[in-house]
Motif scaffolding. Structure first.
Motif, mmCIF file in Angstrom:
data_model
loop_
_atom_site.group_PDB
_atom_site.id
_atom_site.type_symbol
_atom_site.label_atom_id
_atom_site.label_comp_id
_atom_site.label_asym_id
_atom_site.label_seq_id
_atom_site.Cartn_x
_atom_site.Cartn_y
_atom_site.Cartn_z
ATOM 1 N N LEU A 123 29.056 60.205 61.630
ATOM 2 C CA LEU A 123 30.046 61.215 61.981
ATOM 3 C C LEU A 123 30.013 62.409 61.037
ATOM 4 O O LEU A 123 30.222 63.546 61.462
ATOM 5 N N GLU A 124 29.733 62.141 59.764
ATOM 6 C CA GLU A 124 29.649 63.266 58.825
ATOM 7 C C GLU A 124 28.498 64.191 59.193
ATOM 8 O O GLU A 124 28.623 65.395 59.131
ATOM 9 N N ALA A 125 27.369 63.610 59.601
ATOM 10 C CA ALA A 125 26.232 64.443 60.032
ATOM 11 C C ALA A 125 26.600 65.225 61.282
ATOM 12 O O ALA A 125 26.212 66.389 61.434
ATOM 13 N N MET A 126 27.349 64.589 62.170
ATOM 14 C CA MET A 126 27.766 65.282 63.392
ATOM 15 C C MET A 126 28.712 66.446 63.043
ATOM 16 O O MET A 126 28.614 67.511 63.647
ATOM 17 N N GLU A 127 29.585 66.232 62.075
ATOM 18 C CA GLU A 127 30.479 67.314 61.651
ATOM 19 C C GLU A 127 29.683 68.462 61.049
ATOM 20 O O GLU A 127 30.023 69.618 61.229
ATOM 21 N N ARG A 128 28.625 68.131 60.316
ATOM 22 C CA ARG A 128 27.775 69.165 59.718
ATOM 23 C C ARG A 128 26.820 69.750 60.728
ATOM 24 O O ARG A 128 26.114 70.704 60.435
ATOM 25 N N ASP A 129 26.747 69.140 61.896
ATOM 26 C CA ASP A 129 25.840 69.572 62.954
ATOM 27 C C ASP A 129 24.391 69.231 62.625
ATOM 28 O O ASP A 129 23.465 69.928 63.025
ATOM 29 N N ASP A 130 24.180 68.147 61.827
ATOM 30 C CA ASP A 130 22.839 67.698 61.463
ATOM 31 C C ASP A 130 22.263 66.729 62.486
ATOM 32 O O ASP A 130 21.083 66.463 62.473
ATOM 33 N N ALA A 131 23.132 66.118 63.293
ATOM 34 C CA ALA A 131 22.675 65.053 64.183
ATOM 35 C C ALA A 131 21.852 65.581 65.329
ATOM 36 O O ALA A 131 21.804 66.667 65.700
#
Length: 131
Positions: A123-131
């Protein structure tokens, strides 16, 4: 240009920080006398200093919020550093420090602990838009 020696800067910093520390110690002595029993001023000051450093590391800088954390740590059952859900509430991104401390305090006294749901996603990657 004026150059201030490092020692003088430290002395100024210590003097500016002292009033809050002294107020926090007095607050603990008055409102958490059970916790303070058997602890001398050096022990209480050490506790206050460690909580201030802990709070600053989390971006909690307002005196009222830091004092609240100091008071919470004097409560029975508090462990340092907080982990799990209660620790998450204190470090939750996207919330101002007052909301995080308020949510943290509420999580400490919650009658029912929340259920942990695991998602197969970062979820943290998704928040950073890394996913």
């Amino acid at each position: 240009m004026m150059i201030v020696p490092k020692e003088q800067l430290q002395a100024i910093s210590d003097a500016l920080g002292r009033p809050f520390s002294m107020r926090a110690i007095a607050y603990l002595r008055e409102h958490h006398s059970e916790w303070c029993r058997g602890r001398d001023d050096v022990d209480v000051a050490r506790h206050v200093t460690s909580v201030i450093a802990f709070a600053r590391a989390l971006g909690i800088t307002r005196d009222s919020n830091v004092l609240w954390l100091i008071a919470l740590q004097a409560e029975p059952g508090f462990s340092m550093p907080p982990t799990g859900y209660v620790g998450y509430r204190l470090t939750q991104r996207g919330f101002d420090e007052g909301t995080r401390v308020r949510n943290f305090a509420a999580a400490l006294v919650a009658a029912k602990k929340p259920i942990l749901i695991s998602l197969d996603a970062d979820l943290e990657a998704m928040e950073r838009d890394d996913a």
